[in-house]
Write an enzyme that holds these catalytic residues in place. Structure first.
Site, PDB file in Angstrom:
ATOM      1  N   GLU A  71       0.852  -1.197   0.000  1.00 16.20           N
ATOM      2  CA  GLU A  71       0.000   0.000   0.000  1.00 16.20           C
ATOM      3  C   GLU A  71       0.891   1.252   0.000  1.00 16.20           C
ATOM      4  O   GLU A  71       0.691   2.175  -0.810  1.00 16.20           O
ATOM      5  CB  GLU A  71      -0.941   0.006   1.203  1.00 16.20           C
ATOM      6  CG  GLU A  71      -1.824   1.250   1.232  1.00 16.20           C
ATOM      7  CD  GLU A  71      -2.875   1.229   2.343  1.00 16.20           C
ATOM      8  OE1 GLU A  71      -3.526   0.186   2.534  1.00 16.20           O
ATOM      9  OE2 GLU A  71      -3.038   2.267   3.023  1.00 16.20           O
ATOM     10  N   TYR A 107      -8.245   1.932  -2.770  1.00 21.01           N
ATOM     11  CA  TYR A 107      -9.338   2.348  -3.666  1.00 21.01           C
ATOM     12  C   TYR A 107      -9.656   3.840  -3.532  1.00 21.01           C
ATOM     13  O   TYR A 107      -9.792   4.371  -2.421  1.00 21.01           O
ATOM     14  CB  TYR A 107     -10.605   1.527  -3.365  1.00 21.01           C
ATOM     15  CG  TYR A 107     -11.764   1.903  -4.267  1.00 21.01           C
ATOM     16  CD1 TYR A 107     -11.900   1.334  -5.524  1.00 21.01           C
ATOM     17  CD2 TYR A 107     -12.702   2.852  -3.859  1.00 21.01           C
ATOM     18  CE1 TYR A 107     -12.946   1.688  -6.359  1.00 21.01           C
ATOM     19  CE2 TYR A 107     -13.753   3.220  -4.683  1.00 21.01           C
ATOM     20  CZ  TYR A 107     -13.867   2.640  -5.935  1.00 21.01           C
ATOM     21  OH  TYR A 107     -14.896   3.008  -6.762  1.00 21.01           O
TER      22      TYR A 107
END
Ligand code: 6SY
Ligand code: ZN
Ligand code: ZN
Length: 245
Positions: A71, A107
């Site tokens: 991430e 997202y």
């Protein structure tokens, strides 16, 4: 041509004195990050490096000590370094990595909706060698780890076997050495207890001397020093040290 391999971490999943078992592999012009666990950003920082030093990332399987730093890597590449690097990953893991691991954090409506918005995704078929750079060639070898979870070890440049997390498979090691010219084995090593999902030191000690002499141990627990000199001649790989492979 020799490559340089530097483990940014050599620890088992829950080790506290070693970072996650992740590596930098370089041919001098191109640097591949092998796995990117939770501790990868700090591990790189401690070596005076950052994700900006990485040209591509390869993932062996989906556990946090191998993908938990993706991430941060993805955000830094997109918003700070403004680069889309290649993500090498088994074709069986592509959907799972996004849907089951990364989507929740990464997202953003209209901006980041799939893995391809962040990486140049390169799905790999097992047992087929791929050129990662001018001098780095990698083949994924499916190896057993957790029931029902795909996991892939690496055969690099037809000479280095780099285990993912895997249960003991002496037949594979023997075949790689005897039939495929493997000259060095870097193996995950659970020092104590039953090796339910990993290979134990006791198991590796049963390997023939010829194989032990080229086997190096990684993915180990915090009490590794208690086992120095008790490994049947197999050396522990040191975190941060650069090895010519
Ligand atoms: O059946 C299981 C499943 C998991 N585990 C632990 O969870 C860890 C996940 O990362 P890892 O694969 O590096 O190591 C694994 C083990 O430490 C376990 O002991 N038994
Ligand atoms: Zn692991
Ligand atoms: Zn694992």
């Amino acid at each position: 041509m020799n490559l340089e391999l530097q483990m940014i971490g050599t620890g088992s999943a829950f080790a506290k004195t070693y970072f996650n078992n992740n590596a930098l592999l370089t041919d001098g012009a191109f640097t591949l990050l092998i796995d990117c666990g939770v501790t990868a950003p700090l591990a790189l920082h401690r070596l005076g490096k950052s994700f900006d030093d990485v040209d591509a990332v390869l993932i062996t399987h989906i556990h946090a000590d191998h993908v938990g730093g993706l991430e941060e890597l993805a955000f830094k590449m997109k918003f700070t370094y403004k680069r889309k690097i290649k993500l090498y990953i088994a074709e069986t893991l592509v959907t799972a990595l996004w849907e089951h691991s990364l989507r929740g954090g990464l997202y953003q409506e209209g901006e980041i909706t799939c893995l391809e918005d962040l990486f140049e995704v390169c799905p790999l078929a097992p047992e087929q060698a791929y050129d990662i750079s001018g001098h780095i060639r990698v083949e994924l070898i499916p190896t057993r780890h957790i029931p029902g979870k795909n996991s892939y070890s690496l055969f690099i440049n037809e000479r280095l076997f780099y285990s993912a997390d895997m249960v003991y498979d002496p037949g594979l090691l023997q075949q790689l050495v005897e039939r495929r010219g493997c000259r060095m084995i870097m193996h995950d090593c659970q020092l104590e207890g039953p090796g339910e999902v990993h290979t134990t030191l006791d198991e590796l000690m049963r390997l023939p001397e010829q194989i032990r002499s080229i086997t190096y141990l990684m993915h180990y627990a915090d009490n590794k020093d208690d086992f120095v000199g008790k490994t049947g001649g197999m050396a522990f790989i040191e975190q941060g040290r650069i090895y010519s492979v």
